[in-house]
Design a protein around this motif. Sequence first.
Motif, PDB file in Angstrom:
ATOM      1  N   SER A  67       4.327  -4.043 -10.641  1.00  0.00           N
ATOM      2  CA  SER A  67       4.928  -5.374 -10.444  1.00  0.00           C
ATOM      3  C   SER A  67       6.404  -5.315 -10.064  1.00  0.00           C
ATOM      4  CB  SER A  67       4.748  -6.288 -11.665  1.00  0.00           C
ATOM      5  OG  SER A  67       5.692  -5.998 -12.678  1.00  0.00           O
ATOM      6  N   GLU A  68       7.070  -4.173 -10.279  1.00  0.00           N
ATOM      7  CA  GLU A  68       8.503  -4.121  -9.993  1.00  0.00           C
ATOM      8  C   GLU A  68       8.798  -4.115  -8.494  1.00  0.00           C
ATOM      9  OE1 GLU A  68      10.791  -2.197 -13.724  1.00  0.00           O
ATOM     10  OE2 GLU A  68       9.675  -0.741 -12.509  1.00  0.00           O
ATOM     11  N   GLU A  69       7.888  -3.594  -7.687  1.00  0.00           N
ATOM     12  CA  GLU A  69       8.098  -3.632  -6.237  1.00  0.00           C
ATOM     13  C   GLU A  69       8.136  -5.089  -5.756  1.00  0.00           C
ATOM     14  OE1 GLU A  69       6.150   0.077  -7.530  1.00  0.00           O
ATOM     15  OE2 GLU A  69       5.401  -1.997  -7.562  1.00  0.00           O
ATOM     16  N   LYS A  70       7.218  -5.900  -6.234  1.00  0.00           N
ATOM     17  CA  LYS A  70       7.178  -7.316  -5.855  1.00  0.00           C
ATOM     18  C   LYS A  70       8.424  -8.040  -6.353  1.00  0.00           C
ATOM     19  CE  LYS A  70       4.322 -11.494  -6.266  1.00  0.00           C
ATOM     20  NZ  LYS A  70       4.281 -11.743  -4.800  1.00  0.00           N
ATOM     21  N   ILE A  71       8.830  -7.732  -7.584  1.00  0.00           N
ATOM     22  CA  ILE A  71      10.039  -8.346  -8.143  1.00  0.00           C
ATOM     23  C   ILE A  71      11.244  -8.037  -7.260  1.00  0.00           C
ATOM     24  CG2 ILE A  71      11.695  -8.178 -10.057  1.00  0.00           C
ATOM     25  CD1 ILE A  71       9.271  -7.776 -11.926  1.00  0.00           C
ATOM     26  N   PHE A  72      11.363  -6.771  -6.860  1.00  0.00           N
ATOM     27  CA  PHE A  72      12.513  -6.366  -6.046  1.00  0.00           C
ATOM     28  C   PHE A  72      12.467  -6.986  -4.653  1.00  0.00           C
ATOM     29  CE2 PHE A  72      14.605  -3.373  -3.119  1.00  0.00           C
ATOM     30  CZ  PHE A  72      15.888  -3.390  -3.660  1.00  0.00           C
ATOM     31  N   LEU A  73      11.326  -6.935  -4.013  1.00  0.00           N
ATOM     32  CA  LEU A  73      11.206  -7.477  -2.651  1.00  0.00           C
ATOM     33  C   LEU A  73      11.463  -8.978  -2.630  1.00  0.00           C
ATOM     34  CD1 LEU A  73       8.078  -5.447  -1.531  1.00  0.00           C
ATOM     35  CD2 LEU A  73      10.360  -5.250  -0.538  1.00  0.00           C
ATOM     36  N   VAL A  77       0.914  -0.381  -3.897  1.00  0.00           N
ATOM     37  CA  VAL A  77       2.264  -0.809  -3.530  1.00  0.00           C
ATOM     38  C   VAL A  77       2.326  -1.196  -2.054  1.00  0.00           C
ATOM     39  CG1 VAL A  77       4.680  -0.081  -3.320  1.00  0.00           C
ATOM     40  CG2 VAL A  77       3.336   0.563  -5.332  1.00  0.00           C
ATOM     41  N   GLU A  78       1.649  -0.440  -1.220  1.00  0.00           N
ATOM     42  CA  GLU A  78       1.651  -0.764   0.213  1.00  0.00           C
ATOM     43  C   GLU A  78       1.038  -2.130   0.468  1.00  0.00           C
ATOM     44  OE1 GLU A  78       0.323   1.130   4.529  1.00  0.00           O
ATOM     45  OE2 GLU A  78       0.101   2.314   2.692  1.00  0.00           O
ATOM     46  N   ALA A  79      -0.031  -2.452  -0.239  1.00  0.00           N
ATOM     47  CA  ALA A  79      -0.667  -3.762  -0.069  1.00  0.00           C
ATOM     48  C   ALA A  79       0.292  -4.885  -0.459  1.00  0.00           C
ATOM     49  CB  ALA A  79      -1.939  -3.824  -0.918  1.00  0.00           C
ATOM     50  N   VAL A  80       1.061  -4.691  -1.524  1.00  0.00           N
ATOM     51  CA  VAL A  80       2.035  -5.706  -1.948  1.00  0.00           C
ATOM     52  C   VAL A  80       3.154  -5.824  -0.920  1.00  0.00           C
ATOM     53  CG1 VAL A  80       3.811  -6.228  -3.671  1.00  0.00           C
ATOM     54  CG2 VAL A  80       1.555  -5.450  -4.409  1.00  0.00           C
ATOM     55  N   ALA A  81       3.654  -4.681  -0.448  1.00  0.00           N
ATOM     56  CA  ALA A  81       4.802  -4.671   0.458  1.00  0.00           C
ATOM     57  C   ALA A  81       4.502  -5.341   1.789  1.00  0.00           C
ATOM     58  CB  ALA A  81       5.260  -3.232   0.686  1.00  0.00           C
ATOM     59  N   ARG A  82       3.254  -5.320   2.228  1.00  0.00           N
ATOM     60  CA  ARG A  82       2.900  -5.923   3.525  1.00  0.00           C
ATOM     61  C   ARG A  82       3.151  -7.428   3.558  1.00  0.00           C
ATOM     62  NH1 ARG A  82      -2.358  -2.653   3.739  1.00  0.00           N
ATOM     63  NH2 ARG A  82      -1.806  -0.781   4.917  1.00  0.00           N
ATOM     64  N   ASP A  83       3.238  -8.052   2.393  1.00  0.00           N
ATOM     65  CA  ASP A  83       3.544  -9.483   2.355  1.00  0.00           C
ATOM     66  C   ASP A  83       5.011  -9.757   2.675  1.00  0.00           C
ATOM     67  OD1 ASP A  83       0.947 -10.094   1.646  1.00  0.00           O
ATOM     68  OD2 ASP A  83       1.360 -10.084  -0.509  1.00  0.00           O
ATOM     69  N   TYR A  84       5.823  -8.698   2.722  1.00  0.00           N
ATOM     70  CA  TYR A  84       7.258  -8.879   2.934  1.00  0.00           C
ATOM     71  C   TYR A  84       7.772  -8.211   4.206  1.00  0.00           C
ATOM     72  CZ  TYR A  84       7.120 -10.497  -1.864  1.00  0.00           C
ATOM     73  OH  TYR A  84       6.824 -11.216  -3.013  1.00  0.00           O
ATOM     74  N   GLY A  85       6.885  -7.628   4.977  1.00  0.00           N
ATOM     75  CA  GLY A  85       7.298  -7.010   6.227  1.00  0.00           C
ATOM     76  C   GLY A  85       6.384  -5.867   6.611  1.00  0.00           C
ATOM     77  N   THR A  86       6.708  -5.233   7.725  1.00  0.00           N
ATOM     78  CA  THR A  86       5.918  -4.090   8.174  1.00  0.00           C
ATOM     79  C   THR A  86       6.260  -2.865   7.329  1.00  0.00           C
ATOM     80  OG1 THR A  86       7.612  -3.665   9.845  1.00  0.00           O
ATOM     81  CG2 THR A  86       5.679  -4.921  10.529  1.00  0.00           C
TER      82      THR A  86
END
Length: 451
Positions: free
Chosen positions: A260-266, A295-304
Amino acid sequence: MNLLDVAYSLSIGPHYCWHRFVTGKYGPKTPEKTGRVPDRFRSSATAVLGPGDPHVESPCLWLHAVSVGEVVASVDLVRMFREDNPRWDLRVSTTTATGRAVAEKTWNEETVVYYPLDFSGMVRRSFDNIRPNLIVLMELEIWPNFLAEAARRRIPVVVANARITERSVKRLSFAPGVARNMARAVEAWFAQTEEYAERLVRIGVPEKRIEVTGSVKYDAVPLEIDTALAGYYRRLFGCGETPYADGGDLLAVAGSTHPSEEKIFLEALQKAVGDKPVRRKVVLTPRHPERLDEVEAVARDYGTVIRRSALPEPSPDQERGAVDADIILVDTMGELAKIYAAADVVYIGGTFHRHGGQNFMEPCGLAKPTLVGPHLWNFREPAELLRGADGLRVVETPELLADALKEFVDNPAAGVAMGRRAREALLKQRGAARRMVDRINGIASALTRRY
């Protein structure tokens, strides 16, 4: 077999079997956890006349470092010891797979083994194969069967960089006899602080065996700022060599993150930048590599997103390299400290979870403005040190992280000044490794006078 072995069979045993036969977490070297480590005597090029011959078999230091943090913290200690005692062999054991990977890169594959599960037979087998003359345990990795075996063989044990939490004191109070026996099986305790020393006394360690030496982790913190390395990684990530404070792109790094910290940071960074025309790149480094897909699946909501292993090397004539992705997901080992050198702002994970925090001293040592959440008990002393120097920003809630990041986005000079204060505070704490090695040398010298 003893009563501890029976208890372990019900607790540690199923956990080991699960990872051994189902997850494969520890790789092909998993059997080493049962004591099946390479025989040091047979694998030694100089050991040809027979086991135990003092003219043939070098004395051996067995250093145990649980995971990545302990491995990194032990580097200077090991280097100094080997410089002072060139005839001594070295074996390093770790508990975690990530710790082992870093240890193998630091030393070599032949030097590193897994620490045995604390079953009496497995411990005995490890001792038979390693045949240590002196054991150094980092921080507080003490197990009853292991210490009992060392005592039976009259092998001195030292705990370096010792620290103990109040929670551990309370847990050990439920078995005071076991705690007292373990405490007295250790010849010397080198405590990080007076507070830790007092807690060691409470679990039964004789005061005369405790010395407050400071924390070796300060000696292991990288403080040399390599601008060429920083420039390389900035170009590799596609943001140019010019730091954000000098008008370049913003490179924000989230290191050793937990779920969850990756989403919090992004989310926080997105809010902090808002509509400002800020070119930015984000680097995410999950603490556990098995979470990369998640983490990659979460990060895709914030960019490439692109993984570090897929990055094309930048050519000398490319100011920003060839990377077009917004987010770089680090899937390699041993690069995080180098990546911090390139960062403009850093968030350290494990601090918005009740994990106790990951190591924030690396980016602070490189003069990077560093943010953490409130859960810092794994690093309470350096957190207090750095907060006192106004060199670390502690954010109490995920919602406030955006405000803290916005301050650095709006005023990068303030971030640069904060990073410098952090580095200066850490520089003043160095020297613990030398003090510990001097004491360990005394024990080693007494052991090898007959050679």
